[in-house]
Motif scaffolding. Structure first.
Motif, mmCIF file in Angstrom:
data_model
loop_
_atom_site.group_PDB
_atom_site.id
_atom_site.type_symbol
_atom_site.label_atom_id
_atom_site.label_comp_id
_atom_site.label_asym_id
_atom_site.label_seq_id
_atom_site.Cartn_x
_atom_site.Cartn_y
_atom_site.Cartn_z
ATOM 1 N N PHE A 1 -5.429 1.852 8.585
ATOM 2 C CA PHE A 1 -5.001 0.658 9.314
ATOM 3 C C PHE A 1 -5.840 0.393 10.566
ATOM 4 N N GLN A 2 -6.504 1.402 11.064
ATOM 5 C CA GLN A 2 -7.460 1.153 12.152
ATOM 6 C C GLN A 2 -8.682 0.397 11.647
ATOM 7 N N LEU A 3 -9.011 0.582 10.366
ATOM 8 C CA LEU A 3 -10.160 -0.113 9.772
ATOM 9 C C LEU A 3 -9.845 -1.553 9.361
ATOM 10 N N VAL A 4 -8.569 -1.861 9.210
ATOM 11 C CA VAL A 4 -8.167 -3.216 8.795
ATOM 12 C C VAL A 4 -7.126 -3.753 9.781
ATOM 13 N N PRO B 1 -2.045 -8.367 7.788
ATOM 14 C CA PRO B 1 -0.635 -8.602 8.118
ATOM 15 C C PRO B 1 0.260 -7.522 7.519
ATOM 16 N N VAL B 2 1.029 -6.843 8.347
ATOM 17 C CA VAL B 2 1.979 -5.827 7.910
ATOM 18 C C VAL B 2 3.381 -6.375 8.139
ATOM 19 N N LYS B 3 4.200 -6.346 7.080
ATOM 20 C CA LYS B 3 5.560 -6.889 7.144
ATOM 21 C C LYS B 3 6.606 -5.810 7.318
ATOM 22 N N ALA B 4 6.353 -4.608 6.744
ATOM 23 C CA ALA B 4 7.329 -3.527 6.831
ATOM 24 C C ALA B 4 6.662 -2.207 6.481
ATOM 25 N N VAL B 5 7.211 -1.143 7.022
ATOM 26 C CA VAL B 5 6.813 0.216 6.642
ATOM 27 C C VAL B 5 8.025 0.826 5.963
ATOM 28 N N VAL B 6 7.821 1.312 4.734
ATOM 29 C CA VAL B 6 8.932 1.859 3.950
ATOM 30 C C VAL B 6 8.658 3.285 3.535
ATOM 31 N N LEU C 1 0.867 -1.172 0.000
ATOM 32 C CA LEU C 1 0.000 0.000 0.000
ATOM 33 C C LEU C 1 0.904 1.223 0.000
ATOM 34 N N SER C 2 0.620 2.173 -0.864
ATOM 35 C CA SER C 2 1.435 3.380 -0.974
ATOM 36 C C SER C 2 0.524 4.604 -1.028
ATOM 37 N N ILE C 3 0.803 5.571 -0.167
ATOM 38 C CA ILE C 3 0.088 6.848 -0.177
ATOM 39 C C ILE C 3 1.123 7.929 -0.437
ATOM 40 N N THR C 4 0.901 8.709 -1.478
ATOM 41 C CA THR C 4 1.838 9.761 -1.854
ATOM 42 C C THR C 4 1.157 11.113 -1.755
ATOM 43 N N SER C 5 1.761 12.004 -0.990
ATOM 44 C CA SER C 5 1.234 13.355 -0.847
ATOM 45 C C SER C 5 1.635 14.184 -2.055
ATOM 46 N N LYS C 6 0.771 15.089 -2.479
ATOM 47 C CA LYS C 6 1.108 15.983 -3.575
ATOM 48 C C LYS C 6 2.022 17.118 -3.095
ATOM 49 N N ASP C 7 2.056 17.332 -1.799
ATOM 50 C CA ASP C 7 2.903 18.354 -1.197
ATOM 51 C C ASP C 7 3.776 17.684 -0.140
ATOM 52 N N PRO D 1 -0.077 16.337 8.498
ATOM 53 C CA PRO D 1 -0.871 15.574 9.461
ATOM 54 C C PRO D 1 -2.060 14.864 8.801
ATOM 55 N N ALA D 2 -2.619 15.456 7.761
ATOM 56 C CA ALA D 2 -3.761 14.833 7.074
ATOM 57 C C ALA D 2 -3.358 13.502 6.447
ATOM 58 N N LEU D 3 -2.163 13.436 5.865
ATOM 59 C CA LEU D 3 -1.704 12.191 5.273
ATOM 60 C C LEU D 3 -1.470 11.143 6.358
ATOM 61 N N LYS D 4 -0.906 11.553 7.464
ATOM 62 C CA LYS D 4 -0.705 10.647 8.601
ATOM 63 C C LYS D 4 -2.054 10.143 9.106
ATOM 64 N N ASP D 5 -3.019 11.045 9.249
ATOM 65 C CA ASP D 5 -4.357 10.656 9.712
ATOM 66 C C ASP D 5 -5.005 9.666 8.754
ATOM 67 N N LEU D 6 -4.811 9.878 7.457
ATOM 68 C CA LEU D 6 -5.360 8.956 6.458
ATOM 69 C C LEU D 6 -4.735 7.575 6.623
ATOM 70 N N ALA D 7 -3.418 7.513 6.712
ATOM 71 C CA ALA D 7 -2.734 6.221 6.847
ATOM 72 C C ALA D 7 -3.140 5.512 8.140
ATOM 73 N N VAL D 8 -3.150 6.233 9.243
ATOM 74 C CA VAL D 8 -3.542 5.634 10.523
ATOM 75 C C VAL D 8 -4.990 5.171 10.467
ATOM 76 N N GLY D 9 -5.862 5.990 9.899
ATOM 77 C CA GLY D 9 -7.273 5.641 9.795
ATOM 78 C C GLY D 9 -7.502 4.380 8.979
#
Length: 113
Positions: free
Chosen positions: A101-104, A108-113, A81-87, A91-99
């Motif tokens: 993974f809270q829903l799923v 299984p998570v193997k690594a954060v890159v 899974l990859s989330i890329t900010s345009k800027d 904090p909004a991008l962090k909130d999106l990523a955390v949100g």
């Protein structure tokens, strides 16, 4: 304009503006509608993703989900899974990523890159 490997166009020494997670994903659930339903993105973002106004078209399938809004791009493969900010990272991008993974929580998570 040059785009550097860290995703930034302005400064090759800038920190990357992308969050990536290696794991086992059901790509098809990560649609703009799903993110909107759980208030992780706004209706405007979901509409922009559906309309494909930006450079990438909306794809939602078992093997891959990819779409773009005005402030981020999302790509989900079966193993990444990859989330890329345009800027710059925000904090909004962090909130999106955390949100996400809270829903799923059982994904299984193997690594954060």
């Amino acid at each position: 304009m040059t785009t550097y490997s860290n995703g930034r166009r302005d400064d090759p020494t800038s920190p990357p503006n992308r969050t990536g997670v290696v794991g086992d994903f059901n790509s098809a659930i990560f649609s703009p509608d799903w993110l909107d339903r759980y208030d992780l993105i706004g209706k405007d973002d979901a509409e922009i993703a559906h309309e494909g106004e930006l450079s990438s078209a909306l794809i939602v399938a078992h093997e891959v989900t990819t779409f773009e809004t005005k402030w981020f791009a999302l790509q989900v493969l079966e193993n990444q899974l990859s989330i890329t900010s345009k800027d710059a990272l925000s904090p909004a991008l962090k909130d999106l990523a955390v949100g996400i993974f809270q829903l799923v929580p059982h994904t299984p998570v193997k690594a954060v890159v």
